[in-house]
Write an enzyme that holds these catalytic residues in place. Sequence first.
Site, PDB file in Angstrom:
ATOM      1  N   CYS A  12      41.602  39.517  37.218  1.00  0.00           N
ATOM      2  CA  CYS A  12      42.372  39.312  37.724  1.00  0.00           C
ATOM      3  C   CYS A  12      43.069  39.569  38.586  1.00  0.00           C
ATOM      4  O   CYS A  12      42.890  38.836  39.925  1.00  0.00           O
ATOM      5  CB  CYS A  12      43.578  40.095  36.672  1.00  0.00           C
ATOM      6  SG  CYS A  12      45.196  38.383  36.000  1.00  0.00           S
ATOM      7  N   HIS A  34      40.658  38.635  32.448  1.00  0.00           N
ATOM      8  CA  HIS A  34      40.618  39.771  31.721  1.00  0.00           C
ATOM      9  C   HIS A  34      39.650  39.707  30.531  1.00  0.00           C
ATOM     10  O   HIS A  34      39.451  40.278  29.506  1.00  0.00           O
ATOM     11  CB  HIS A  34      41.316  39.901  30.525  1.00  0.00           C
ATOM     12  CG  HIS A  34      42.553  40.275  31.671  1.00  0.00           C
ATOM     13  ND1 HIS A  34      43.155  42.022  32.670  1.00  0.00           N
ATOM     14  CD2 HIS A  34      43.988  39.967  32.116  1.00  0.00           C
ATOM     15  CE1 HIS A  34      43.759  41.819  33.376  1.00  0.00           C
ATOM     16  NE2 HIS A  34      44.241  40.239  33.141  1.00  0.00           N
ATOM     17  N   GLU A  68      37.222  42.710  30.187  1.00  0.00           N
ATOM     18  CA  GLU A  68      37.508  44.012  29.440  1.00  0.00           C
ATOM     19  C   GLU A  68      38.471  43.828  27.885  1.00  0.00           C
ATOM     20  O   GLU A  68      38.122  44.779  27.337  1.00  0.00           O
ATOM     21  CB  GLU A  68      38.214  44.931  30.768  1.00  0.00           C
ATOM     22  CG  GLU A  68      39.801  44.925  30.216  1.00  0.00           C
ATOM     23  CD  GLU A  68      40.124  43.628  31.398  1.00  0.00           C
ATOM     24  OE1 GLU A  68      39.467  43.310  32.159  1.00  0.00           O
ATOM     25  OE2 GLU A  68      41.217  44.305  31.465  1.00  0.00           O
TER      26      GLU A  68
HETATM   27  N1  GLN Z   1      50.077  39.871  38.785  1.00  0.00           N
HETATM   28  C1  GLN Z   1      49.449  38.832  38.900  1.00  0.00           C
HETATM   29  C2  GLN Z   1      49.301  37.525  38.507  1.00  0.00           C
HETATM   30  O1  GLN Z   1      50.449  37.533  37.906  1.00  0.00           O
HETATM   31  C3  GLN Z   1      47.918  39.356  38.738  1.00  0.00           C
HETATM   32  C4  GLN Z   1      47.722  39.672  36.860  1.00  0.00           C
HETATM   33  C5  GLN Z   1      46.864  40.646  36.407  1.00  0.00           C
HETATM   34  O2  GLN Z   1      46.116  41.449  37.072  1.00  0.00           O
HETATM   35  N2  GLN Z   1      46.768  41.227  35.334  1.00  0.00           N
HETATM   36  O3  GLN Z   1      48.930  36.848  38.511  1.00  0.00           O
END
Ligand code: GLN
Length: 536
Positions: free
Chosen positions: A383, A509, A511
Amino acid sequence: MSNAKYIFVTGGVTSSLGKGIIAASLANLLQARGFSVTIQKFDPYINIDPGTLNPYEHGECYVTEDGAETDLDLGHYERFLNVPTSQENNVTTGRIYFNVIQKERQGAFLGKTVQVVPHITDEIKRNFYQLGDNGNFDIIITEIGGCVGDIESLPFIEAVRQVVWEKGHNNALVIHLTLIPYLKSAGELKTKPTQHSVKELSETGIQPDILVCRTEHPLPMELRKKIALFCNVQINSVIEAMDAETIYDVPLLMKKEKLDERVMTKLKLIPKQEIDLGPWKTFLGKLKNPSSEINIGLVGKYVELKDAYKSIAESFIHAGAMNETKVNLSWIKAESLADGDISALEGMHGILVAPGFGERGFEGKINAIRFAREKKIPFFGICLGMQCAVVEFARNVLGLKDATSTEMDANTPDPVISMLEAQKKITQLGGSMRLGAYPCNLKKGTKAYNVYGKSAISERHRHRYEFNNDYLSKYESAGMIASGFNPETGLVEVMELKDHPFFIGVQFHPELKSTVLNPHPLFVNFVAAAIEFSKN
Ligand code: GLN
């Protein structure tokens, strides 16, 4: 009416006794006997969901397939049971009141005075029963957050009392988790806090059926007898829960203590099959007998709080076992790398840059990625970690010196990561987030494709910003390619380097989908790449 059986898990004496792990372990044993089981968590706080909570408050926010932002215990439920959860598996006081107040505004109470009993407790019970009513589960385990005696959890406890009263003891039971502290100076285990905690629970009208006693030392028979007598439970319903080497040992410890058998006897459940813990034991065998060892640097913002990256840490345990390797995670504070001193990364066989929000630690993450890219150290970005890899490449390879994400600088001349126009109008917190499972197509011949071994995948998301496709051709001609796309929107989901042994950034994600019996291929392959690197 459904025939589902209901098991409630309450906690006493102190919080953090591991109700989630006990609930998940019991569920695991019942599942191994052929029952379909789900676990839900009822949290007493007023937030509608944990989505708006700072990780320092409650650790990681776990996202389900349907996009619910939930308590991290749901991660344990999925990792132990290998079955997805949903919004219905996590309910807070805030959500209960929100629903009741909405109904009141719609006139659903026909002019009656709306009260905690019965209106709030009815709404709690409706939610307790929800997953049982759809007929998909034989057993619903409900974990009540917090401790018995907390003002906040009172309506939940009252609703539990009503369920036991309505359904009867053959269909609903209460397991109370307590602590038996060891007093060093006296050289003794003490039962008094447990007695008080059970007394407190009894005052609410609930007699626990089974006591699970957390302890650092074995509970001698004499003590079990004493607890049984004073707490009004049968002696074989006093279950010892010793501190375990890993959370994944707890199902076997609970089996040894016959927790599942006690539950089946009390609920008149006939096992559907001979208990099968074979695959679980195979996993434990591999976990405990590694043939190699690697160091992974986890670069993040909240490293002093390990719960903030719970699912990532657990995914490494699954992937390590799969590779029969011990994964030593070094938690590296991103800010500490910001001035260019990356000595903390020396000796790492792989670098993972964690998800996150906001500017703190951003430049440190960029430095870590540059190091991994240039030294050809296996890199995995999740992310925000993927977004940082995109920014690093723009600045140091494409020569776009001021490139960044618009999350960090809204006026950057090169917004390589930005927010979609359609999202900008949404102002309510959480509203503009891309949450939950989305499909992704992987390009044949890429590393990502080889890792998954197929093209069509689905992964969970929790973010606002996206790769800016206006820059895609620049990236691809310089060697960073988009290997995964959302088939409906064309959004980039995976970026990877062509000329590197393992350099993958994912917008989603992974994970959140790694389980004991189904370790995530990205983690498994990242660990394998780190093992290779360690041989150099
Ligand atoms: N802050 C980033 C976004 O909102 C990544 C979010 C995250 O890593 N969960 O796109």
